[in-house]
Design a protein around this motif. Structure first.
Motif, PDB file in Angstrom:
ATOM      1  N   ILE A  37       0.838  -1.204   0.000  1.00  0.00           N
ATOM      2  CA  ILE A  37       0.000   0.000   0.000  1.00  0.00           C
ATOM      3  C   ILE A  37       0.870   1.250   0.000  1.00  0.00           C
ATOM      4  O   ILE A  37       0.590   2.218  -0.710  1.00  0.00           O
ATOM      5  N   ALA A  38       1.946   1.239   0.783  1.00  0.00           N
ATOM      6  CA  ALA A  38       2.836   2.402   0.836  1.00  0.00           C
ATOM      7  C   ALA A  38       3.489   2.656  -0.511  1.00  0.00           C
ATOM      8  O   ALA A  38       3.638   3.809  -0.928  1.00  0.00           O
ATOM      9  N   GLU A  39       3.893   1.608  -1.210  1.00  0.00           N
ATOM     10  CA  GLU A  39       4.489   1.779  -2.533  1.00  0.00           C
ATOM     11  C   GLU A  39       3.484   2.366  -3.515  1.00  0.00           C
ATOM     12  O   GLU A  39       3.826   3.232  -4.322  1.00  0.00           O
ATOM     13  N   THR A  40       2.251   1.907  -3.447  1.00  0.00           N
ATOM     14  CA  THR A  40       1.209   2.426  -4.332  1.00  0.00           C
ATOM     15  C   THR A  40       0.950   3.898  -4.055  1.00  0.00           C
ATOM     16  O   THR A  40       0.874   4.711  -4.982  1.00  0.00           O
ATOM     17  N   LEU A  41       0.823   4.252  -2.776  1.00  0.00           N
ATOM     18  CA  LEU A  41       0.586   5.652  -2.429  1.00  0.00           C
ATOM     19  C   LEU A  41       1.768   6.531  -2.814  1.00  0.00           C
ATOM     20  O   LEU A  41       1.588   7.659  -3.262  1.00  0.00           O
ATOM     21  N   SER A  42       2.958   6.014  -2.643  1.00  0.00           N
ATOM     22  CA  SER A  42       4.150   6.772  -3.011  1.00  0.00           C
ATOM     23  C   SER A  42       4.165   7.050  -4.514  1.00  0.00           C
ATOM     24  O   SER A  42       4.482   8.162  -4.950  1.00  0.00           O
ATOM     25  N   ALA A  43       3.822   6.061  -5.311  1.00  0.00           N
ATOM     26  CA  ALA A  43       3.800   6.236  -6.768  1.00  0.00           C
ATOM     27  C   ALA A  43       2.720   7.234  -7.183  1.00  0.00           C
ATOM     28  O   ALA A  43       2.923   8.027  -8.107  1.00  0.00           O
ATOM     29  N   GLU A  44       1.583   7.216  -6.497  1.00  0.00           N
ATOM     30  CA  GLU A  44       0.493   8.126  -6.860  1.00  0.00           C
ATOM     31  C   GLU A  44       0.767   9.552  -6.425  1.00  0.00           C
ATOM     32  O   GLU A  44       0.352  10.507  -7.093  1.00  0.00           O
ATOM     33  N   THR A  45       1.451   9.729  -5.313  1.00  0.00           N
ATOM     34  CA  THR A  45       1.671  11.086  -4.812  1.00  0.00           C
ATOM     35  C   THR A  45       2.893  11.760  -5.426  1.00  0.00           C
ATOM     36  O   THR A  45       3.108  12.943  -5.202  1.00  0.00           O
TER      37      THR A  45
END
Length: 83
Positions: A37-45
């Protein structure tokens, strides 16, 4: 796969001894999920434009709750080694 600990052990002592393994079974998949989840949020932000200078560093401090959880973790590991 679900493991029924109530039926696998006959004595409460055996359940207590298996507690660190049971905690590991619960915590490891949860930690891997958090990382994903953290990797996904990092990529989106990354695409969000900020007014200040971008940085990948975050200042974290060791708080009282961290000490409590470290003591609980050490106690559960010690219980698993002793029992």
């Amino acid at each position: 796969m679900m493991i029924a600990f109530e039926f696998a052990f006959t004595a409460p002592f055996q359940k207590l001894r298996a507690l660190p393994s049971y905690l590991e079974i619960l915590i490891v998949p949860m930690a891997l999920r958090f990382i994903r989840i953290a990797e996904t949020l990092s990529a989106e932000t990354r695409s969000i434009d900020l007014k200040r200078r971008k940085s990948n560093y975050l200042s974290l401090r060791f708080a009282a709750w961290d000490v409590v959880f470290c003591v609980l973790l050490a106690a559960s590991i010690a219980a698993g080694l002793i029992l």
